[in-house]
Design a protein around this motif. Sequence first.
Motif, PDB file in Angstrom:
ATOM      1  N   VAL A 234       0.865  -1.174   0.000  1.00 22.18           N
ATOM      2  CA  VAL A 234       0.000   0.000   0.000  1.00 22.18           C
ATOM      3  C   VAL A 234       0.898   1.219   0.000  1.00 22.18           C
ATOM      4  N   ASN A 235       1.110   1.790  -1.147  1.00 20.73           N
ATOM      5  CA  ASN A 235       1.914   3.007  -1.180  1.00 20.73           C
ATOM      6  C   ASN A 235       1.178   4.074  -1.955  1.00 20.73           C
ATOM      7  N   GLU A 236       1.648   5.309  -1.808  1.00 21.83           N
ATOM      8  CA  GLU A 236       0.888   6.448  -2.334  1.00 21.83           C
ATOM      9  C   GLU A 236       0.667   6.364  -3.853  1.00 21.83           C
ATOM     10  N   VAL A 237       1.652   5.818  -4.564  1.00 24.48           N
ATOM     11  CA  VAL A 237       1.508   5.731  -6.015  1.00 24.48           C
ATOM     12  C   VAL A 237       0.416   4.722  -6.384  1.00 24.48           C
ATOM     13  N   ALA A 238       0.453   3.558  -5.722  1.00 26.71           N
ATOM     14  CA  ALA A 238      -0.554   2.529  -6.000  1.00 26.71           C
ATOM     15  C   ALA A 238      -1.953   3.057  -5.687  1.00 26.71           C
ATOM     16  N   VAL A 239      -2.072   3.773  -4.563  1.00 31.77           N
ATOM     17  CA  VAL A 239      -3.380   4.281  -4.160  1.00 31.77           C
ATOM     18  C   VAL A 239      -3.917   5.282  -5.183  1.00 31.77           C
ATOM     19  N   ALA A 240      -3.059   6.215  -5.601  1.00 32.86           N
ATOM     20  CA  ALA A 240      -3.507   7.209  -6.578  1.00 32.86           C
ATOM     21  C   ALA A 240      -3.925   6.538  -7.885  1.00 32.86           C
ATOM     22  N   MET A 241      -3.130   5.576  -8.329  1.00 32.42           N
ATOM     23  CA  MET A 241      -3.454   4.881  -9.578  1.00 32.42           C
ATOM     24  C   MET A 241      -4.774   4.130  -9.449  1.00 32.42           C
ATOM     25  N   PHE A 242      -4.979   3.528  -8.296  1.00 29.86           N
ATOM     26  CA  PHE A 242      -6.193   2.756  -8.068  1.00 29.86           C
ATOM     27  C   PHE A 242      -7.437   3.637  -8.082  1.00 29.86           C
ATOM     28  N   ILE A 243      -7.342   4.802  -7.417  1.00 31.56           N
ATOM     29  CA  ILE A 243      -8.487   5.713  -7.420  1.00 31.56           C
ATOM     30  C   ILE A 243      -8.811   6.100  -8.857  1.00 31.56           C
ATOM     31  N   GLY A 244      -7.758   6.444  -9.604  1.00 34.13           N
ATOM     32  CA  GLY A 244      -7.966   6.891 -10.978  1.00 34.13           C
ATOM     33  C   GLY A 244      -8.546   5.816 -11.881  1.00 34.13           C
ATOM     34  N   MET A 245      -8.161   4.578 -11.668  1.00 29.32           N
ATOM     35  CA  MET A 245      -8.528   3.526 -12.615  1.00 29.32           C
ATOM     36  C   MET A 245      -9.737   2.705 -12.175  1.00 29.32           C
ATOM     37  N   PHE A 246      -9.900   2.523 -10.876  1.00 25.38           N
ATOM     38  CA  PHE A 246     -10.981   1.637 -10.411  1.00 25.38           C
ATOM     39  C   PHE A 246     -12.006   2.336  -9.527  1.00 25.38           C
ATOM     40  N   GLY A 247     -11.736   3.585  -9.133  1.00 29.65           N
ATOM     41  CA  GLY A 247     -12.687   4.285  -8.280  1.00 29.65           C
ATOM     42  C   GLY A 247     -12.403   4.084  -6.801  1.00 29.65           C
ATOM     43  N   LEU A 248     -13.152   4.836  -5.992  1.00 29.49           N
ATOM     44  CA  LEU A 248     -12.884   4.876  -4.551  1.00 29.49           C
ATOM     45  C   LEU A 248     -13.151   3.557  -3.845  1.00 29.49           C
ATOM     46  N   LYS A 249     -14.241   2.877  -4.229  1.00 26.29           N
ATOM     47  CA  LYS A 249     -14.630   1.681  -3.495  1.00 26.29           C
ATOM     48  C   LYS A 249     -13.548   0.595  -3.629  1.00 26.29           C
ATOM     49  N   ALA A 250     -13.121   0.357  -4.850  1.00 23.44           N
ATOM     50  CA  ALA A 250     -12.092  -0.666  -5.073  1.00 23.44           C
ATOM     51  C   ALA A 250     -10.800  -0.267  -4.356  1.00 23.44           C
ATOM     52  N   THR A 251     -10.520   1.046  -4.309  1.00 24.61           N
ATOM     53  CA  THR A 251      -9.307   1.505  -3.644  1.00 24.61           C
ATOM     54  C   THR A 251      -9.359   1.207  -2.156  1.00 24.61           C
ATOM     55  N   LEU A 252     -10.535   1.493  -1.558  1.00 19.21           N
ATOM     56  CA  LEU A 252     -10.682   1.217  -0.126  1.00 19.21           C
ATOM     57  C   LEU A 252     -10.487  -0.272   0.153  1.00 19.21           C
ATOM     58  N   ILE A 253     -11.073  -1.096  -0.700  1.00 23.59           N
ATOM     59  CA  ILE A 253     -10.916  -2.545  -0.533  1.00 23.59           C
ATOM     60  C   ILE A 253      -9.427  -2.907  -0.602  1.00 23.59           C
ATOM     61  N   TYR A 254      -8.757  -2.308  -1.560  1.00 24.98           N
ATOM     62  CA  TYR A 254      -7.331  -2.595  -1.720  1.00 24.98           C
ATOM     63  C   TYR A 254      -6.541  -2.200  -0.476  1.00 24.98           C
ATOM     64  N   ILE A 255      -6.792  -0.985   0.023  1.00 21.70           N
ATOM     65  CA  ILE A 255      -6.036  -0.493   1.181  1.00 21.70           C
ATOM     66  C   ILE A 255      -6.315  -1.353   2.411  1.00 21.70           C
ATOM     67  N   VAL A 256      -7.613  -1.569   2.686  1.00 19.87           N
ATOM     68  CA  VAL A 256      -7.980  -2.324   3.884  1.00 19.87           C
ATOM     69  C   VAL A 256      -7.409  -3.737   3.811  1.00 19.87           C
ATOM     70  N   SER A 257      -7.535  -4.365   2.639  1.00 18.06           N
ATOM     71  CA  SER A 257      -7.045  -5.738   2.566  1.00 18.06           C
ATOM     72  C   SER A 257      -5.523  -5.777   2.636  1.00 18.06           C
ATOM     73  N   GLY A 258      -4.859  -4.755   2.076  1.00 14.40           N
ATOM     74  CA  GLY A 258      -3.398  -4.698   2.179  1.00 14.40           C
ATOM     75  C   GLY A 258      -2.952  -4.612   3.625  1.00 14.40           C
ATOM     76  N   ILE A 259      -3.644  -3.764   4.402  1.00 15.83           N
ATOM     77  CA  ILE A 259      -3.274  -3.591   5.809  1.00 15.83           C
ATOM     78  C   ILE A 259      -3.560  -4.877   6.603  1.00 15.83           C
ATOM     79  N   LEU A 260      -4.717  -5.492   6.328  1.00 19.06           N
ATOM     80  CA  LEU A 260      -5.040  -6.750   7.012  1.00 19.06           C
ATOM     81  C   LEU A 260      -4.033  -7.835   6.664  1.00 19.06           C
ATOM     82  N   LEU A 261      -3.651  -7.856   5.394  1.00 21.52           N
ATOM     83  CA  LEU A 261      -2.701  -8.864   4.945  1.00 21.52           C
ATOM     84  C   LEU A 261      -1.363  -8.713   5.687  1.00 21.52           C
ATOM     85  N   GLY A 262      -0.924  -7.461   5.839  1.00 20.74           N
ATOM     86  CA  GLY A 262       0.313  -7.202   6.575  1.00 20.74           C
ATOM     87  C   GLY A 262       0.179  -7.630   8.032  1.00 20.74           C
TER      88      GLY A 262
END
Lengths: 78, 324
Positions: B120-148
């Motif tokens: 979960v880094n700032e570049v990945a997050v920005a790209m995700f918002i731009g390409m998949f929208g906020l909901k998918a980004t939140l899923i990505y961030i939350v699951s990344g943190i849980l995975l860690g």
Amino acid sequence: MSKVIKILGTGCPKCKSMTSVVKDVVSENSIDATIEKVEDIMEIMKFNVMTTPALVIDDVITIKGRVPSKAEVLALLN
Amino acid sequence: MFDWLQHFADWLIYSVFGIGAESHLGVALNFFVYDTLKILILLFVIVFIMGIVNTYFPVERLKDYLNRKKLYGLEYFFSSVFGAITPFCSCSSVPLFIGFVQGGIPLGVTFSFLITSPLVNEVAVAMFIGMFGLKATLIYIVSGILLGTIGGWLLGKFNLEPLLSDWVKQILHNKMQQAEFLEEKRTFYQRLPEITNGAWDIVKGVLVYVIIGIAIGAAMHGYVPENFFNAYLGGGEWWTVPLAVLVAVPMYANAAGIVPVIQVFVAKGVPLGTAIAFMMATVGLSIPEATLLKKVMSLKLIAIFFGVVTLCIMLSGFVFNILL
């Protein structure tokens, strides 16, 4: 008295830009200092820093984890 | 939010360049201009915000905090969250690792940080918002943190200390005096220039990957037939997730370049969960990272680390495909 400047960093882009900022400041203001790059990780860890690049002036860690501006480096050296 | 940008892209391509809105080229160029500008703006904003957060919560503060407090298991979570907000630089991972170990922070907690930091880094997050929208980004961030969190906790269950490099073990044995955590006293205004410069530097650094990624994405949009991947990856067979992950682990790609390509995969029929798992494996684990870690741990430990994280990514891929 000549100052000893050490730049701690494993060779990432930020470390390179810190080196060039420091070199510029030293040469532009003709400061009496030696610049040494410390790239060996074991050496770097002796300074107890966690984020690179770090700027060490006369064995004091002054900046870590970011690239300073020229003005900031100049202020630290004076 | 980005309507004005779409107007600008329409105006630039259709009016200024005079390329017809009906032509393939016109549509592709419009898409390219719009996407590139949108991503660059998002990237700058996100990196800038993270820069502010980071100047007030440096990683030393986390180390200090983990050291002083008893957190009853929550330390894995905190460490993982910090991994997410700390800007990732592969060259910092070794000093961070040593710094944590030196500070008496358990290996598992250190691993939590190490897993989430590239994931979960700032570049990945920005790209995700731009390409998949906020909901998918939140899923990505939350699951990344849980995975860690989970990955670090699991790794903490093994007895891994003997597998560190000898010189790291020595550090463990003669722990040096703890450096005091020095609070920075500069005002926000004094910090602003370096935050802005830092954000520009990151945007400039990934610019070329963004452009290449979006260009490949745009080209694939045009040439890969609709539902092309359905036949291979979209059918929901159980083995598609492990396959995607295993292919991605050794690959090393910048998040900026990989997200636009993944977006096409999803548009052409790959399930989002499989795509996210692929993305996580690409940015989270790579051969270059393994080479860096070789300095502080034995091959066996790297293998265990990569194995556990790979399994966690696969599991989250399955979970996404069920949930999404």
